[in-house]
Write an enzyme that holds these catalytic residues in place. Structure first.
Site, PDB file in Angstrom:
ATOM      1  CE  LYS A 171      -8.301  16.760  13.403  1.00 30.24           C
ATOM      2  NZ  LYS A 171      -7.249  16.612  12.276  1.00 30.24           N
ATOM      3  CD  GLU A 185      -3.734  -1.764   4.688  1.00 27.60           C
ATOM      4  OE1 GLU A 185      -4.306  -1.454   3.775  1.00 27.60           O
ATOM      5  OE2 GLU A 185      -2.672  -0.900   4.901  1.00 27.60           O
ATOM      6  CD1 TRP A 197     -12.984  16.606  13.340  1.00 28.55           C
ATOM      7  CD2 TRP A 197     -13.700  14.427  13.268  1.00 28.55           C
ATOM      8  NE1 TRP A 197     -12.221  15.889  14.175  1.00 28.55           N
ATOM      9  CE2 TRP A 197     -12.667  14.629  14.160  1.00 28.55           C
ATOM     10  CE3 TRP A 197     -14.380  13.246  13.133  1.00 28.55           C
ATOM     11  CZ2 TRP A 197     -12.296  13.357  14.675  1.00 28.55           C
ATOM     12  CZ3 TRP A 197     -14.065  12.132  13.705  1.00 28.55           C
ATOM     13  CH2 TRP A 197     -12.736  12.146  14.490  1.00 28.55           C
ATOM     14  CB  THR A 227      -0.963   0.121   1.237  1.00 31.95           C
ATOM     15  OG1 THR A 227      -0.127   0.135   2.445  1.00 31.95           O
ATOM     16  CG2 THR A 227      -1.651  -1.215   1.359  1.00 31.95           C
TER      17      THR A 227
HETATM   18  P1  ADP Z   1      -4.540   3.348  -1.608  1.00 26.45           P
HETATM   19  O1  ADP Z   1      -4.641   4.250  -0.549  1.00 26.45           O
HETATM   20  O2  ADP Z   1      -3.076   3.009  -1.925  1.00 26.45           O
HETATM   21  O3  ADP Z   1      -5.396   3.500  -2.652  1.00 26.45           O
HETATM   22  P2  ADP Z   1      -6.145   1.556  -0.493  1.00 26.45           P
HETATM   23  O4  ADP Z   1      -6.701   1.049  -2.253  1.00 26.45           O
HETATM   24  O5  ADP Z   1      -5.946   0.118   0.300  1.00 26.45           O
HETATM   25  O6  ADP Z   1      -5.062   2.110  -0.738  1.00 26.45           O
HETATM   26  O7  ADP Z   1      -7.198   2.351  -0.015  1.00 26.45           O
HETATM   27  C1  ADP Z   1      -8.026   2.162   0.966  1.00 26.45           C
HETATM   28  C2  ADP Z   1      -8.719   3.354   1.395  1.00 26.45           C
HETATM   29  O8  ADP Z   1      -9.654   3.669   0.505  1.00 26.45           O
HETATM   30  C3  ADP Z   1      -9.703   2.992   2.482  1.00 26.45           C
HETATM   31  O9  ADP Z   1      -8.996   3.106   3.664  1.00 26.45           O
HETATM   32  C4  ADP Z   1     -10.564   4.388   2.238  1.00 26.45           C
HETATM   33  O10 ADP Z   1     -10.195   5.448   3.073  1.00 26.45           O
HETATM   34  C5  ADP Z   1     -10.652   4.410   1.060  1.00 26.45           C
HETATM   35  N1  ADP Z   1     -11.828   3.880   0.338  1.00 26.45           N
HETATM   36  C6  ADP Z   1     -12.024   2.861  -0.332  1.00 26.45           C
HETATM   37  N2  ADP Z   1     -13.106   2.402  -0.481  1.00 26.45           N
HETATM   38  C7  ADP Z   1     -13.825   3.487  -0.077  1.00 26.45           C
HETATM   39  C8  ADP Z   1     -15.517   4.082  -0.322  1.00 26.45           C
HETATM   40  N3  ADP Z   1     -16.274   3.144  -0.829  1.00 26.45           N
HETATM   41  N4  ADP Z   1     -15.650   5.307   0.055  1.00 26.45           N
HETATM   42  C9  ADP Z   1     -14.756   6.041   0.761  1.00 26.45           C
HETATM   43  N5  ADP Z   1     -13.712   5.661   0.962  1.00 26.45           N
HETATM   44  C10 ADP Z   1     -13.121   4.354   0.356  1.00 26.45           C
END
Ligand code: ADP
Length: 539
Positions: free
Chosen positions: A427, A319, A432, A176
């Site tokens: 913030k 993860e 928030w 990641t």
């Molecule tokens: P990268 O940040 O490298 O793209 P990931 O694909 O693992 O890594 O990203 C996961 C993150 O993407 C989650 O922790 C969340 O913040 C965001 N995310 C994934 N799906 C959604 C969704 N449907 N709505 C909002 N945020 C999302």
């Protein structure tokens, strides 16, 4: 009952036996289209496993790919796993420093890559210290460069038995990007992958069956294309892969191959919708899209529903393999109005069996599922990370809860709603503001192609929102009209202090809005009235 370790090779064995003629279509970057089937993929995977062993590779070795979606990439997944290897899918959009770090950290021994990335591979070769052999999936006809994939496996006869072992053996590795420090490796097991695959095909998740024609737009290096290349052979779906991301190619494929299911991040769907609106092209066979990776804007959900296409809104992360939640429908769904449907789907869905979710406050106390309390989202389950690759400590607390870094709220009806990434919340005056909600409201305004809200330091309120907007081509937007529109969607104190227009927004390697880069770009930004307020406070 019998021993039948949950190892991924069972998937391709099953597909070879039960869906041997099941088609796999590839649209290559050069515009050509080829067809193969599960029988051929299984045969190629065996030959690749033999070729890896001939190179001296052994169980547990990391085999890397740097490639877009295509059938040879698919065969190589099963070839690497079949030899007992750990498939490391590298994202070619990462920066050279990250590429250097992850391949060396993973100690990759072999790299298979697309010719399109040959210049990148050549530049990286001196920096990659563990890769012994480079194989090109689609070598140029003039024979220059590394050995071609088909030539390499062509030396083998395919008489091979998969390496067996424990179902808890590792099978995949994905890094990641991470916001600080080096990228972190998530190591998938055979068992976690199999359980995730079993869950994924269910009606409430990807809704896959023998009748499905599935085209994952999400790349195979982004959390394993969200598991589609594992689930398709299990269900016997027809699989359509495209190494070419241009919307016209994609739409032609959707039409000609009669694609029924697809999945991708919102950015890619924005491009597709824009193209469809301009060209008048139709996706007549498409039944369901899964949108995830970042929040699906309401305007996008509505567009699909109005075109008769179901939307699964999924949340997850590398993860979590990656499925964490997905948009199952409540009883009586057919009686929901379109507005109610859009509102329901705009949340990130419900929890499938196999995942547990909770939200906690800053002290780690669990929050109620009351639809109001926002807190840190934590999860656990058999396909959720315990420890990053080569890390010294678990990434979870002692009860196995993994903190996702997202801020969310759980509703009494079981749906989960992401408010923000913890680092992206704005913030203001101790409260928030959800950047996601602001962006969602902004993209619902005519003429807005994309929008991002970030917090800008403010002398009185700590931070106030700045909305950065990309206009649709040929559209003019009056900032006051946009503000008035926002005022009907969000609380008054959430309204951005300023709106800035830009030609484009920065995106991450997985195609998501990069708030980090945007914050850097606007790091010196000050609201026009900020100095005056500061003066006022000083007096
Ligand atoms: P990268 O940040 O490298 O793209 P990931 O694909 O693992 O890594 O990203 C996961 C993150 O993407 C989650 O922790 C969340 O913040 C965001 N995310 C994934 N799906 C959604 C969704 N449907 N709505 C909002 N945020 C999302």
């Amino acid at each position: 009952m019998q021993d039948w370790p949950l190892r991924v090779m069972r998937l391709v064995d099953h597909a070879e036996r039960e869906h041997g003629e099941g088609e796999i279509v590839t649209a290559w970057a050069d515009g050509s289209v080829t067809r193969t089937n599960w029988r051929a993929v299984a045969h190629d995977a065996r030959r690749m496993a033999q070729a890896l062993e001939a190179l001296g590779c052994r169980k547990g070795d990391r085999i890397a790919t740097l490639a877009m979606n295509h059938s040879r990439h698919l065969s190589s997944w099963y070839g690497a796993a079949g030899m007992g290897g750990v498939l490391h899918t590298i994202n070619p959009r990462l920066f050279p420093d990250q590429l250097e770090y992850i391949a060396n950290h993973a100690e990759d021994r072999v790299l298979l890559y697309d010719h399109a990335f040959a210049p990148l591979v050549e530049a990286m070769k001196p920096r990659w210290t563990t890769i012994e052999r480079y194989i090109c999936f689609d070598p140029p006809a003039n024979g220059v460069g590394d050995t071609g994939f088909m030539e390499w496996i062509g030396e083998q006869d395919g008489d091979y038995a998969w390496v067996e072992g424990d179902e808890r053996d590792p099978v995949g590795l994905c890094y990641t990007s991470g916001t600080t420090g080096n990228p972190k490796g998530v190591l998938y097991e055979h068992r976690s992958t199999m359980l995730h695959t079993l869950a994924e095909a269910a009606p409430d998740i990807f809704n896959l069956s023998k009748q499905s024609v599935v085209l994952p737009i999400v790349p195979m290096f982004h959390a394993n294309a969200w598991g589609v290349p594992w689930a398709a052979p299990m269900m016997g779906c027809k699989l359509v892969l495209s190494a070419d991301y241009r919307p016209d190619t994609m739409c032609r494929l959707f039409r000609e191959e009669k694609v029924t299911h697809s999945a991708g991040v919102p950015t890619i769907w924005l491009t597709m919708i824009d193209y469809l609106e301009r060209s008048g092209d139709k996706l007549s066979d498409l039944k369901q899209v899964t949108i995830g990776g970042s929040a699906a804007p309401r305007a996008m959900i509505r567009w699909f529903l109005e075109h008769g296409i179901e939307v699964g809104h999924a949340w997850g992360m590398t993860e979590t393999s990656p499925i964490g939640t997905c948009g199952s429908r409540p009883l009586g769904w057919e009686n929901y109005s379109i507005d109610e449907k859009v509102e329901y789907i705009s949340r990130q869905g419900r929890v499938p069996f196999g995942v547990e979710l909770r939200t906690v406050d800053e002290d780690g106390n669990a929050l109620p599922r009351d639809g109001k309390s926002s807190g840190n989202l934590q999860c656990r389950g058999p396909w959720v990370i315990r420890r990053y690759f080569k890390a010294e400590e678990d990434a979870t607390d002692e009860d196995q809860w993994f903190d996702t870094g997202d801020v969310a709220c759980l509703h009494p009806d079981g749906t989960m709603q992401i408010t923000d990434r913890a680092k992206d919340v704005i913030k203001s005056g101790g409260e928030w503001i959800s950047s996601i909600e602001l962006e969602n409201a902004a993209v619902g305004f005519a003429g807005v192609a994309e929008a991002a809200a970030i917090g800008i330091a403010h002398p009185k309120w700590d931070e106030r929102p700045l909305l950065v907007v990309v206009r649709q081509e040929g559209c003019d937007i009056c900032p006051d009209a946009l503000r008035s529109h926002l005022a009907t969607k969000v609380a008054k104190w959430w309204l951005p202090d300023a709106i800035e227009f830009v030609d484009e927004l920065p995106h991450t390697a997985t195609g998501k809005l990069s708030k980090k880069m945007l914050r850097e770009r606007f790091s010196a930004y000050r609201f026009a009235d900020a100095d005056a307020r500061l003066e006022e406070l000083r007096r």
